[in-house]
Design an enzyme around this catalytic site. Structure first.
Site, short mmCIF file in Angstrom:
data_model
loop_
_atom_site.label_atom_id
_atom_site.label_comp_id
_atom_site.label_asym_id
_atom_site.label_seq_id
_atom_site.Cartn_x
_atom_site.Cartn_y
_atom_site.Cartn_z
N ASP A 21 0.83 -1.21 0.00
CA ASP A 21 0.00 0.00 0.00
C ASP A 21 0.86 1.26 0.00
O ASP A 21 0.65 2.19 0.80
CB ASP A 21 -0.93 0.03 1.21
CG ASP A 21 -1.65 -1.28 1.44
OD1 ASP A 21 -2.05 -1.91 0.46
OD2 ASP A 21 -1.80 -1.69 2.62
N GLU A 201 -11.24 -1.02 -3.91
CA GLU A 201 -10.53 -0.41 -2.79
C GLU A 201 -9.29 0.31 -3.31
O GLU A 201 -9.03 0.37 -4.51
CB GLU A 201 -10.15 -1.47 -1.75
CG GLU A 201 -9.16 -2.51 -2.26
CD GLU A 201 -8.81 -3.57 -1.23
OE1 GLU A 201 -9.52 -3.70 -0.22
OE2 GLU A 201 -7.80 -4.29 -1.44
N HIS A 265 -3.06 -1.18 -5.32
CA HIS A 265 -2.96 -0.16 -4.26
C HIS A 265 -1.78 0.78 -4.50
O HIS A 265 -0.76 0.72 -3.82
CB HIS A 265 -2.86 -0.78 -2.88
CG HIS A 265 -3.32 0.18 -1.83
ND1 HIS A 265 -4.30 -0.12 -0.92
CD2 HIS A 265 -2.96 1.46 -1.57
CE1 HIS A 265 -4.51 0.93 -0.14
NE2 HIS A 265 -3.71 1.91 -0.53
N ARG A 299 4.67 -8.43 -0.16
CA ARG A 299 4.17 -7.44 -1.11
C ARG A 299 5.18 -6.29 -1.08
O ARG A 299 5.36 -5.64 -0.06
CB ARG A 299 2.77 -6.96 -0.71
CG ARG A 299 1.70 -8.02 -0.91
CD ARG A 299 0.31 -7.48 -0.63
NE ARG A 299 0.14 -7.14 0.78
CZ ARG A 299 -0.97 -6.58 1.27
NH1 ARG A 299 -1.97 -6.28 0.48
NH2 ARG A 299 -1.05 -6.32 2.56
#
Length: 322
Positions: A21, A201, A265, A299
């Site tokens: 993110d 999202e 994201h 990630r």
């Protein structure tokens, strides 16, 4: 599988390891600020550099840690740093250790000049205008300015039958409060937004030639995770969902040949000379995830140069590399 030994090419080198993110903000003095979710989901970190490249090696400072109990005591997710009204703000999501999925949006404020050293104050949950926003799983809040007004976009789950995650938009009257009721911006309508979970999202905004492009992430957080996009003229009513155009197909998805899985994201930032738009996004270098993908730590933050085609639309291409 050894998850540290994966094929790297010039197109898929991680920018910052184990930071999901990712959000990068360029301040008016040219300084770049980086924050992201950490695998432990227990704190908020910041980095500072005079260049985008320098963020990779910049010292990382923890500026806030989760509470031991109550709100913001678990699942500290997706922080973003912004500078509004001569103050620093961080928007993030957090849950309650007694109810770990009671995720809500919260705000930190720093009135000092140096967000790495000056104190941060907890401002609580973002103040809503209606009685129904932030009543359920709400996260991934971003804010942006257009035509002298500030807007907020976030993801929130609703349940009329199947529980799904939509994106909502509202206008702001201060950095800590909304001025309008929420407006439903997009729902997971298409098959590629409904893999395992029905999800929209991770909104992110970039302006170009009088238009606003809003990317978002869809589906579950594994290989199926991908990016969609909305767009609107800057002069339109941003609170009119019919004025936004939604792309039928994802603009970025898994590319197994290049070893990039579940991209999403993202955030956007200008290059040092102000001439290029750079996208910072996260992805995994493999698809063999053991257990819940949410708790897989690998990630990583990646970078991509955004090119603009003859129609003025963004081109998301892994070959737009560094």
């Amino acid at each position: 599988m050894d998850k540290t030994n994966y094929r790297q090419t010039e197109y898929n080198k991680p920018f910052i390891i184990q930071r999901a993110d990712p959000y990068v903000y360029r301040h008016s003095d040219g300084t770049y600020w980086f924050t992201a979710s950490v695998p432990e989901y227990d704190r908020i970190v910041l980095r500072k550099s005079n260049t985008v490249d320098g963020l990779a090696q910049a010292e990382e400072v923890t500026i806030w840690r989760k509470h031991e109990n109550g709100i913001t005591s678990v699942h500290i997710w997706a922080p973003e740093i912004h500078y509004v009204d001569n103050k620093w703000f961080i928007y993030f999501a957090g849950g309650d250790i007694e109810d770990i999925w009671a995720i809500r949006p919260y705000v930190l404020m720093c009135e000092g000049d140096d967000p790495l050293k000056d104190p941060w104050k907890e401002m609580g949950m973002l103040k809503r205008k209606d009685a129904f926003s932030f009543q359920d799983f709400s996260l991934d809040m971003t804010v942006f300015e257009n035509m002298g007004q500030w807007y907020c976009v976030w993801a929130e789950k609703v349940s009329v039958g199947k529980k799904i995650s939509n994106l909502y938009i509202a206008r702001m009257d201060s950095p800590t409060s909304l001025a309008t009721e929420q407006v439903l911006l997009t729902s997971p309508d298409y098959d590629w937004e409904r893999v395992d979970f029905w999800v929209n999202e991770g909104p992110a905004v970039v302006h170009h030639d009088g238009k606003i492009y809003l990317t978002y992430s869809a589906s579950a957080t594994g290989e199926c995770y991908c990016m969609g996009m909305l767009s609107i003229e800057e002069t339109e009513d941003l609170l009119n969902p019919r004025a936004w155009k939604k792309e039928r197909y994802p603009v970025l998805k898994t590319d197994a040949e290049r070893g990039i899985y579940g991209p999403g994201h993202n955030s956007f930032v200008k290059s040092e000379d102000g001439k290029e738009d750079i996208m910072i996004y996260h992805a995994r270098p493999y698809d063999e995830i053991i257990g819940d993908p949410l708790y897989d730590p690998n990630r990583h933050a990646y970078r991509m140069r955004i090119k603009w085609n003859e129609q003025g639309r963004p081109v998301f291409d892994y070959c737009n590399n560094y």
